[in-house]
Design an enzyme around this catalytic site. Structure first.
Site, PDB file in Angstrom:
ATOM      1  CG  ASP A 188      59.890  59.678  55.038  1.00 29.87           C
ATOM      2  OD1 ASP A 188      60.331  58.668  55.622  1.00 29.87           O
ATOM      3  OD2 ASP A 188      60.610  60.637  54.727  1.00 29.87           O
ATOM      4  CD  GLU A 272      62.036  54.679  54.738  1.00 25.88           C
ATOM      5  OE1 GLU A 272      63.061  54.502  54.089  1.00 25.88           O
ATOM      6  OE2 GLU A 272      61.821  55.708  55.385  1.00 25.88           O
ATOM      7  CG  ASP A 354      60.631  65.199  55.317  1.00 27.07           C
ATOM      8  OD1 ASP A 354      61.714  64.573  55.311  1.00 27.07           O
ATOM      9  OD2 ASP A 354      60.344  66.052  56.165  1.00 27.07           O
TER      10      ASP A 354
END
Ligand SMILES: [Zn+2]
Length: 395
Positions: A188, A272, A354
């Site tokens: 992330d 992502e 996170d």
């Protein structure tokens, strides 16, 4: 599998080479800008699309005109390559990857690309690289060797804003895939750190550059105070450019170390796909995100995965990785950006923002990969929630 790999070396040209390069850079820039205008005018005034072949044909005529005879003084190959670069810039524009091409400026980085018919290469003994129209090989600093027996397919010479010369050699070579490992990881983008992994490691602090940023600001202030057009202003500008370049070099080095390490250690990397473009519009986030250089890191991960037989599972941005409790699946209605940790109202587990997101990304990525979309090395685009079955599975 054969892969194209670029090797970049610094060199200090002789005065004669400097002159030839300056001339070549100038001609390449002129031809690029001229062709950009031709293509733009063709479209706006006549509604027609001009492609590489069209501009190449017009370039032949341009070189016969008296006012532009000077274009013949340099090798013709980099000029054709400039047209190809422009063609690629248009393709990137039409396919939504980039803005409309802009004119090249003398102040910015200069480049000239030589295809294999415009340089000679002695890969055996002294490794001499000689460009067209030059008598002597480029005096290069071979800080690392080119692999044995590799044959360069093209060579690009650049001079950056800090007036440093580089040559980038593109060569095809055999890259062996790494041994398969059971490790998988979710990444992330953190705001406090550049990357946080699903196993709890954090990498890269955006404050990494704070010291140099201060130096840069000081140099920029000095530059602004100098009289326009003066020699001192030019000197101050060079100083600003040098600091900029140093920061960029450090950032890229760091990104390479990180991407190599992540690819080496993990078979599957779930990330992502961040629409950085959209996020940069958000004022408070803009600096943080461009600083940490997430999109460059993702680019490196993708091509290194392809080299070494690893998989990247990319997920769309809308997946609620932050708001979902990893332990019980409870979904929060909202989670403001400044909340660094939170307790799940359903199961009571306290999450680091996170880390929880990275774990969710890994889980969602693996769910997608299990459907067979992304088990092959290379890129895979996936949407958690409605995974697409591979062709084999649906038959
Ligand atoms: Zn929970």
């Amino acid at each position: 599998m054969k892969q194209k790999k670029a090797y970049k070396y610094r060199f200090s040209p002789s005065p004669a080479q400097k002159r030839i390069l300056a001339q070549t850079f100038g001609c390449c820039r002129y031809v690029y800008n001229w062709a950009l205008r031709q293509r733009t005018d063709a479209y706006y005034h006549h509604g027609e699309r001009l492609y590489y072949e069209g501009t190449a044909g017009r370039l032949v005529l341009l070189k016969k005109q008296e006012e532009t005879m000077w274009l013949n003084a340099v090798s013709s190959v980099p000029l054709q390559q400039a047209l190809r670069h422009l063609d690629q810039a248009f393709r990137n524009f039409f396919e939504g990857r980039a803005e409309y091409p802009t004119f090249k400026k003398k102040r910015h980085q200069q480049a000239a690309t030589y295809a294999s018919n415009a340089f000679t290469w002695d890969g055996q003994g002294c490794k001499a690289l000689t460009l067209a129209k030059m008598d002597a090989p480029l005096p290069m600093v071979w800080h690392r060797p080119l692999p044995d027996g590799c044959k360069p397919s093209s060579v690009t010479v650049t001079k950056d804003e800090a007036e440093r010369y580089f040559v980038s050699i593109l060569a095809e070579e055999e890259i062996k895939p790494l041994e398969v490992t059971p490790q998988m990881v979710g990444l992330d983008l953190g705001l406090k750190s550049m990357v946080i992994t699903s196993d709890g490691q954090t990498y890269g602090n955006p404050k990494f550059f704070a010291k140099e940023a201060k130096k840069l600001a000081k140099a920029q202030r000095r530059h602004a105070k100098k009289k326009k057009g003066s020699k001192n202003r030019a000197k101050a500008r060079l100083k600003v450019a040098r600091i900029h370049k140093k920061m960029a070099d450090r950032r890229r080095d760091y990104q390479h170390q990180l991407s190599t390490r992540i690819i080496r250690e993990n078979q599957v990397v779930c990330i992502e796909s961040l629409q950085v473009k959209n996020m940069v519009k958000n004022h408070c986030l803009a600096k943080a995100i461009s600083d940490v250089g997430w999109s460059e890191l993702v680019r490196q991960l993708e091509y290194k995965a392809a080299w070494y037989g690893r998989s990247i599972v990319k997920m769309d941005k809308w997946y609620p990785s932050s708001k979902r409790c990893f332990d019980c699946g409870h979904m929060l209605d909202s989670l403001p950006l400044d909340v660094r940790s939170w307790a799940c109202p359903a199961c009571g587990v306290v999450h680091d923002r996170d880390l929880n997101a990275a774990k969710n990304i890994l889980a969602a990525g693996l769910a997608v990969a299990a459907y067979g979309e992304a088990v092959r090395p290379g890129r895979a685009k996936a949407q958690p929630g409605k995974p697409q079955r591979s062709r084999k599975a649906s038959q």
